[in-house]
Design a protein around this motif. Sequence first.
Motif, PDB file in Angstrom:
ATOM      1  N   LYS A  79       0.756  -1.218  -0.010  1.00  0.00           N
ATOM      2  CA  LYS A  79      -0.110  -0.109   0.125  1.00  0.00           C
ATOM      3  C   LYS A  79       0.754   1.175  -0.092  1.00  0.00           C
ATOM      4  N   PRO A  83      -1.357   5.480  -3.344  1.00  0.00           N
ATOM      5  CA  PRO A  83      -2.114   6.227  -2.473  1.00  0.00           C
ATOM      6  C   PRO A  83      -3.578   5.537  -2.208  1.00  0.00           C
ATOM      7  N   GLU A  84      -4.047   5.648  -0.978  1.00  0.00           N
ATOM      8  CA  GLU A  84      -5.471   5.197  -0.812  1.00  0.00           C
ATOM      9  C   GLU A  84      -6.415   5.656  -1.817  1.00  0.00           C
ATOM     10  N   SER A  85      -6.388   7.253  -1.965  1.00  0.00           N
ATOM     11  CA  SER A  85      -7.304   8.048  -2.770  1.00  0.00           C
ATOM     12  C   SER A  85      -7.537   7.621  -4.258  1.00  0.00           C
ATOM     13  N   ILE A  86      -6.143   7.164  -4.634  1.00  0.00           N
ATOM     14  CA  ILE A  86      -6.169   6.611  -5.909  1.00  0.00           C
ATOM     15  C   ILE A  86      -6.974   5.152  -6.160  1.00  0.00           C
ATOM     16  N   CYS A  87      -6.716   4.181  -5.304  1.00  0.00           N
ATOM     17  CA  CYS A  87      -7.461   3.145  -5.036  1.00  0.00           C
ATOM     18  C   CYS A  87      -8.969   3.258  -5.054  1.00  0.00           C
ATOM     19  N   ARG A  88      -9.355   4.210  -4.195  1.00  0.00           N
ATOM     20  CA  ARG A  88     -10.570   4.533  -4.098  1.00  0.00           C
ATOM     21  C   ARG A  88     -11.361   5.106  -5.238  1.00  0.00           C
ATOM     22  N   ARG A  89     -10.728   6.259  -5.844  1.00  0.00           N
ATOM     23  CA  ARG A  89     -11.155   6.666  -6.899  1.00  0.00           C
ATOM     24  C   ARG A  89     -11.484   5.905  -8.026  1.00  0.00           C
ATOM     25  N   GLN A  91     -11.296   2.501  -7.785  1.00  0.00           N
ATOM     26  CA  GLN A  91     -11.728   1.160  -7.550  1.00  0.00           C
ATOM     27  C   GLN A  91     -10.823   0.087  -7.842  1.00  0.00           C
ATOM     28  N   GLU A 117      -2.433   6.392 -14.139  1.00  0.00           N
ATOM     29  CA  GLU A 117      -2.139   7.123 -12.837  1.00  0.00           C
ATOM     30  C   GLU A 117      -1.362   6.274 -11.984  1.00  0.00           C
ATOM     31  N   TYR A 144      -5.952  -0.224   4.003  1.00  0.00           N
ATOM     32  CA  TYR A 144      -5.663   1.198   3.962  1.00  0.00           C
ATOM     33  C   TYR A 144      -6.247   1.706   5.384  1.00  0.00           C
ATOM     34  N   THR A 145      -7.623   1.329   5.711  1.00  0.00           N
ATOM     35  CA  THR A 145      -8.116   2.132   6.738  1.00  0.00           C
ATOM     36  C   THR A 145      -8.547   1.410   8.139  1.00  0.00           C
TER      37      THR A 145
END
Length: 584
Positions: A79, A83-89, A91, A117, A144-145
């Motif tokens: 991880k 970044p977590e933001s890319i993974c969530r954006r 999926q 990205e 991640y969280t």
Amino acid sequence: MKNKSDRETLGSALISVGVISSENYQAALEKAGGDERKIPEALISLGLCTEDQIIKGLGVKSNMPCFTSLEGLVEADIKTLVPESICRRYQVMPLFRQGELLMVAMLDPYDIYAIDEIARCTKMHVQPVISGRKAIFDAIQSEYTKSKEELKKEEKTEVTANIQKAVEDFKTDLLPEHEQLEIVTGIMEGKASEDGQPIIKLVDHIIYDAIDRKASDIHIEPWTDKLSVRYRLDGILHKVMELPRELGASITARLKIMARMDITITRSPQDGKIQVKLPSGLIDLRVSTLPLTTGEKTAIRILDKQAMTPDLTKLGFPPEMFTEFAKIIRSANGIILVTGPTGSGKTTTLYSALKTITDETKNISTLEDPVEYQIDGICQVQVNPGTGMTFANGLRALLRQDPNVILVGEIRDTETAEIAIQAALTGHLVLSTLHTNDAVGAIARLNNMKTDPFLLNSSLRGVLAQRLVRLLCPICRVPYTPAEALLKNLGLKKENGPYTFYAEKEKGCDKCYNSGFKGRRGIFEFLPLVSGVREQITQKGAYDKIEEAAVKAGFKTMRLHGIEKIIQGETTVEEVLRVTRAEN
């Protein structure tokens, strides 16, 4: 090269494999507001297809591996790359590195914006693999969280039901009950263990348990409703475990990672190697995958060098035969053949013979396909027809290396047979194998290869044929008095008795893992080149003529050696009849 404007998309891929129609796609695109990344969600919400159909369709179209679960596939600290933001954006979920490649789980492997990205931020080449939204979401949450304890609370009801079902499917004698529950719970909840992820722990348990039981092979087979794990114990396959079918892809992926195989290739066979470190030494595992209609099957050959080369005295030779065989392997020249089908222990016998005669005064070389074990003090050469290193060419090369003893893995053709004969006639000792049913058949086979009968007669020292029979467990074997008809069938006379035979206990015991057998031992027949047999070689005699001459000279068959082991209580009548032919 395609521009982004005319590139393949998830929608066009699904249309091309017949999962959806063009009309379905247009309806989904309209619902998604023209956003291609929302197409899967739109298709599912409109009831036009299921996520499972999307995953399978993309797998067919893209030839990429598909995973319904990502458990055990996420590398530690991966991880930190994305970044977590890319993974969530987008999926997506990064899984692991393989050289310069970063494996990333995606529902849409055609999303070039997500791929670009990830490649930009990691400076690595991105290789998509296909997975479902829930599997990806769960992996993001886990890595991640949220803590695993929070995930467990949120999904307690669903997970408990899934665990109950999985435990029912996870019926095995492989592990104690509490460890089975721990592993299944970990797999269903995504819970890590001290040894790593649950899939990693499960794979490790399978490997180490098979080694502990002295299995020769592990078979992991996906069927329509389950995943079967079988061990080959003493030459016979035994089912030791049934798992939920959904774990198949993850287990295979874990083994591929360990064997340094390409995880993205799922529709072609692959081979790899794993080395396992034990207190007793290193054990090599040869891993092979094969695509079936139900998934990928994995077969693992366990190669234990220490178990492979026992002392020649421990192979089970009758005393007189051992004396004869031990004498001819010390010959200065000639050919010695060991025959039998695949899995009859020929390589073990030859390695043990080499171990017996190896010393610093001899140059010993082998030519094998493949080289399964490295032996100190012996020069070993791998046959590779692709580079021109055939048995015949390799044997020619070895003869230029000043050898005393040469082991040729197998005589497969006339050319190799003729070179081996010439080597024997020029002062070398040559050991090799033939795939024939018995010792007499080896001579008939060489005659059929059009070898010169006079040269063969001068060079051949003897032929050993063998089989392996399972040994009865000494703890739970069951004695019985054989019927007169059985004694007659085996060539035994009732008046020479009384005889006590033994059979395996139906369900065995703990010491033999409930099989009734423990270990294997060789049964042999040895054909020395006595005068009558030599005459038949010179005359290119038929099989029956050679056998008749051998029997007159005192030749004893494997069946007779097997009967001796029955009388001694080492094995069963059924075992000996299974591996030997009937006497004339």
